[in-house]
Each structure stands twice: as C-alpha cells, then as structure tokens.
Design an enzyme around this catalytic site. Structure first.
Site, PDB file in Angstrom:
ATOM      1  CE1 TYR A  49      -4.341   0.057  -0.310  1.00 16.08           C
ATOM      2  CE2 TYR A  49      -4.263  -1.710   1.306  1.00 16.08           C
ATOM      3  CZ  TYR A  49      -4.950  -0.993   0.347  1.00 16.08           C
ATOM      4  OH  TYR A  49      -6.243  -1.305   0.051  1.00 16.08           O
ATOM      5  CD  GLU A  51      -4.033   4.216   0.790  1.00 18.21           C
ATOM      6  OE1 GLU A  51      -3.032   3.634   1.277  1.00 18.21           O
ATOM      7  OE2 GLU A  51      -5.214   3.909   1.023  1.00 18.21           O
ATOM      8  CG  ASP A 196      -8.596   9.811 -24.360  1.00 18.77           C
ATOM      9  OD1 ASP A 196      -7.586   9.079 -24.446  1.00 18.77           O
ATOM     10  OD2 ASP A 196      -9.712   9.384 -23.991  1.00 18.77           O
ATOM     11  CB  THR A 223      -4.828   3.216 -21.938  1.00 19.75           C
ATOM     12  OG1 THR A 223      -4.710   3.303 -23.349  1.00 19.75           O
ATOM     13  CG2 THR A 223      -6.267   3.405 -21.529  1.00 19.75           C
ATOM     14  CE  LYS A 226      -7.002   1.545 -25.794  1.00 20.90           C
ATOM     15  NZ  LYS A 226      -7.309   2.339 -24.602  1.00 20.90           N
ATOM     16  NE  ARG A 232      -5.977  -4.950 -20.070  1.00 16.94           N
ATOM     17  CZ  ARG A 232      -6.477  -4.500 -21.219  1.00 16.94           C
ATOM     18  NH1 ARG A 232      -7.406  -3.576 -21.230  1.00 16.94           N
ATOM     19  NH2 ARG A 232      -6.053  -4.991 -22.364  1.00 16.94           N
TER      20      ARG A 232
HETATM   21  N1  DSN Z   1     -11.738  -0.181 -24.998  1.00 11.07           N
HETATM   22  C1  DSN Z   1     -10.773   0.715 -25.603  1.00 11.07           C
HETATM   23  C2  DSN Z   1     -10.686   0.537 -27.061  1.00 11.07           C
HETATM   24  O1  DSN Z   1     -10.783  -0.596 -27.483  1.00 11.07           O
HETATM   25  O2  DSN Z   1     -10.514   1.485 -27.793  1.00 11.07           O
HETATM   26  C3  DSN Z   1     -11.035   2.107 -25.248  1.00 11.07           C
HETATM   27  O3  DSN Z   1     -11.385   2.201 -23.927  1.00 11.07           O
END
Ligand code: DSN
Length: 426
Positions: A49, A51, A196, A223, A226, A232
C-alpha cells in the site's frame, strides 16, 4: 505452461496464452507486452500500500515504492515532454474522470468527439457518470470520406456553449487531429485543452504522431497498454507547476498538475497499484529506446498497406484509409453484413477484431455496421508490410465463406501455420 498450484486458473492462463499464440490479434487497442513487463506485473509490489505520492505517503515501508514511482514519472515526462505525470490512474476511464473532476463544476460544458464519429464512451456517452454531471457537446467529422473534423462547427459550438474543456481524442478515428485548430478554438473561449491519446500514445512517444503539447495543450490522458505496449493502466500528463500546498489550490491552468494529483488521490482512488506502476516504468523505459521508434513507424506502415489491400478487395473504409494504427471498415456497405457477423466469421479463422459503429450508424451497437482493426500487436509479432496482402485476403475469404464451416476450418489451419514463424515475446 505455468507452475501454479491452482489448476483451474492455471489452465485458463495457459488457454489464453495458446489463443494469443495461435491467432492474429487485430484489435487496435491490444498488444503483446514484453517478458519484463509481465515480470514486473507479477512482482511483490502487488503487496504494498502506498497512498499518496513519492515522499508523501500515508503508510511506512516505502523504500522501494518511492523510487519506483518516481522512475515511472520521470520516464513518462521525458517520453512526452510533460511538466508532470501522474502514473496512478487504474486505466483510461478514471484518468479522464479525474481531469473532469479536477477542472469542472457540475453542469459545465465540454466539447468532445461524438462516439459514432470516433469518440470514446468517457467523452460524454449518456450512460456514463460524467455525462450525468457535466454537459457534453459532441462534435463530428465534416466529411467521412476524408475524416476532416468540422472545425467551423466546432468553433460555433465553442462560442455558443463556452466549454470549460475542449477535448481532442478518440478510440475509433483513423486520422490525425489538427491540434492547432483545437487549440485556437479552445483558447478563444478560455477552455482547458485536453487530449485523450490512449490509442496513439506509443506513436506520439516515438515521434510518429504529433504531440498535443507542441500545440499548447494543457493535459493529456492515456492508457498505457495500446500502442505504448505497457501494462493495462492509465496516466495523466500535464503542463504547469507541480506544488503540494496544504490547501487545495486555485483552479488556474498553472495549478493543473496539483489539481490532477489531488483529483486522483484522495479524490477518486485509494492505494496505487504499485506492481502496475513497476510495469509502466519498464514499458516507458522500452519506449525510450530507439527500437521503439522503428516499431512505431512499422505499425503505421503496416496499417496503411493493410488499408489499401482491404480496399482492393472491396472493403469500404471510413475516411478511405488510415494515417495511424487503426482501420474502420463499413462491412454493411461493403458486403451487406453487419459487424457482428464479420467479427464472428473472422474469429473462426483466428483473426480477432471488434465490431464497431460507423459514423451516424443506423444499426444498433450490438449489430453495428462496421469492424475496427489495427496493427500494433501484429507488428510486435514481427509482421511487416509484405504480409498485409495475406491478412486482407484472409479477411475477405472468411467473410465470403462465413456460412461454410469447412472452408473456415481450413483457413483457420492456414493462419495457425503462418503464425508459427512469428513467435510471441513470451
Ligand atoms: N476499450 C478501448 C478501445 O478498445 O478502444 C477504449 O477504452
């Protein structure tokens, strides 16, 4: 095969690994991480933990978490040329929520891309929590043949609604945004400029796509799993001054980093997932290497050739091609089938992608008109532009043979055999 004691979970993990090995991953938001990223994810940091933020924690025993989180922060700032990085968001949706909550009051307006034109659920879909709190105004493409955003209309909307945030970003848009135009419009009405970049973070890190910070953007959410090829997770980058005042700071652009830190913790999240932050640090380190630039360039080259090869075989693509890693095909217009039928046929031969709405789709979300695919994962596996005609050919053959189980089975065997030459990193 894993050596876990829990046979049931062990079998499921082994099954997923085999599925990934035997099939071709075409979902544009997925990738294969390195063994180092996997090792960090499975590390003892999951026990801890912590925080708070480095140097300011609410629990003891932070000898290794502090330097770890600081490393992830420093690498992220370097990758994206940011003043500040918050690496604690559990994923992209909470990262977006945290920015809204840091900057907006209930009822404030936000300009964001319409979902069917490529925006994300968290950009104002009525089902989301943020859409119930804030007033999202959607903008769209002017022309789906070129993908150009209707910037004149965007400006009209901005002048009319006086948004507090102008949001540029997408999860289903195959072209590059004109950040300078977004910035001019946002600045005219005094809005926070937010991008984003979840889908294209890796491309931006590698310098293959434009960095919104170079156009005056204040905040970028993303994120990390990707094109960036990490675990993730999520992250928020910002420009401004990082402070740690005892009292909540004033809502000024200069204070954005501090407002965001407070919005993530204690605003929305408790303990950060330090094992994920360890894996983020590893992935950011990998993205700083020159090989990552080569990889990212190849993603875009592969997508561009795959798009051309699909069009040669009768696929009608939204915007007639792609400039990034992502392709959106209207299979209803192309072959008079919906995206669910196409997704299932392709799944049967080991090509995994997702059904997707097309702009102003007349079909419902579970049977939309399109499919969405991309090249980050197959590029990690070592496929290059010379393999793209074969992928497009299999796609067309599977759609043609969608009711012919014997042909689908034989195509499945072909795909599996082909992929033996392209091992996964693990
Ligand atoms: N689920 C993601 C995507 O496939 O683009 C976006 O959150």
């Amino acid at each position: 095969m894993t050596k876990m004691q829990d046979d049931v979970v062990a079998k499921l993990i082994a099954g997923e690994e085999q599925r990934e090995r035997d099939g071709l991953e075409l979902i544009p938001s997925e990738n294969y991480v390195s063994t180092d990223v996997l090792e960090a994810l499975g590390s003892v940091f999951t026990n801890k933990y912590s925080e708070g933020y480095p140097g300011k924690r609410y629990y003891g025993g932070q000898d290794f978490t502090d330097p770890l989180e600081q490393l992830a922060i420093d690498r992220a700032k370097k990758l994206f040329n940011a003043d500040h990085a918050n690496v604690q968001p559990h994923s992209g949706a909470p990262a977006n929520e945290a920015v809204y909550s840091a900057w907006l009051e209930s009822g404030d307006a936000v300009l964001a891309m319409d979902l069917s034109h490529g925006g994300h659920l968290t950009h104002g879909n009525p089902m989301t929590r943020s859409a119930k709190l804030y007033n999202f105004i959607p903008y769209k493409m002017k022309d789906i043949e070129t993908g150009e955003i209707d910037y004149d209309h965007l400006r009209e909307l901005a002048l009319k609604h006086k948004p507090k945030i102008v949001l540029a970003g997408f999860s289903g848009y195959p072209r590059e945004l004109d950040y300078a135009k977004f910035a001019a419009i946002g600045n005219e009405v005094g809005a926070l400029l937010m991008a984003d970049m979840a889908h294209i973070a890796g491309l931006i890190a590698a310098g293959v796509a434009k960095n919104p910070f170079d156009y005056g953007f204040h905040v970028i959410t993303t994120t990390t799993h990707k094109t960036l090829r990490g675990p993730r997770g999520g992250m928020i980058l910002s420009r401004g001054t990082v402070g740690n005042p005892l009292k909540a700071p004033e809502k000024t652009l200069e204070n954005i980093p501090t407002l965001i830190d407070r919005s993530i913790f204690p605003g929305m999240q408790g303990g950060p997932h330090m094992h994920v932050i360890a894996a983020k640090a590893v992935a950011f380190g990998e993205a700083l290497k020159p090989e990552f630039k080569t990889y990212s360039k190849q993603i875009v080259k592969n997508a561009s050739v795959l798009a051309d090869e699909m069009m040669k075989r009768g696929f009608k693509l939204v915007t007639n091609g792609t400039s990034n890693h992502l392709i959106l095909a209207d299979v209803q217009k192309s072959f008079d089938i919906n995206g669910k039928v196409a997704e299932e046929a392709l799944d049967k031969i080991g090509l995994t992608l997702n059904k997707n709405s097309v702009p102003d789709d007349p079909n419902p979300p579970f049977k939309p008109s399109g499919i969405r695919l991309g090249t980050p994962a197959l590029t990690t596996r070592g496929l290059t532009e010379k393999h793209m005609p074969q992928i497009a050919e299999w796609m067309k053959q599977a759609i043609d043979a969608r009711d012919d189980e014997a042909t689908l089975k034989s195509l499945r065997a072909e795909v599996k055999k082909f992929l033996k030459d392209f091992p996964l990193p693990y």
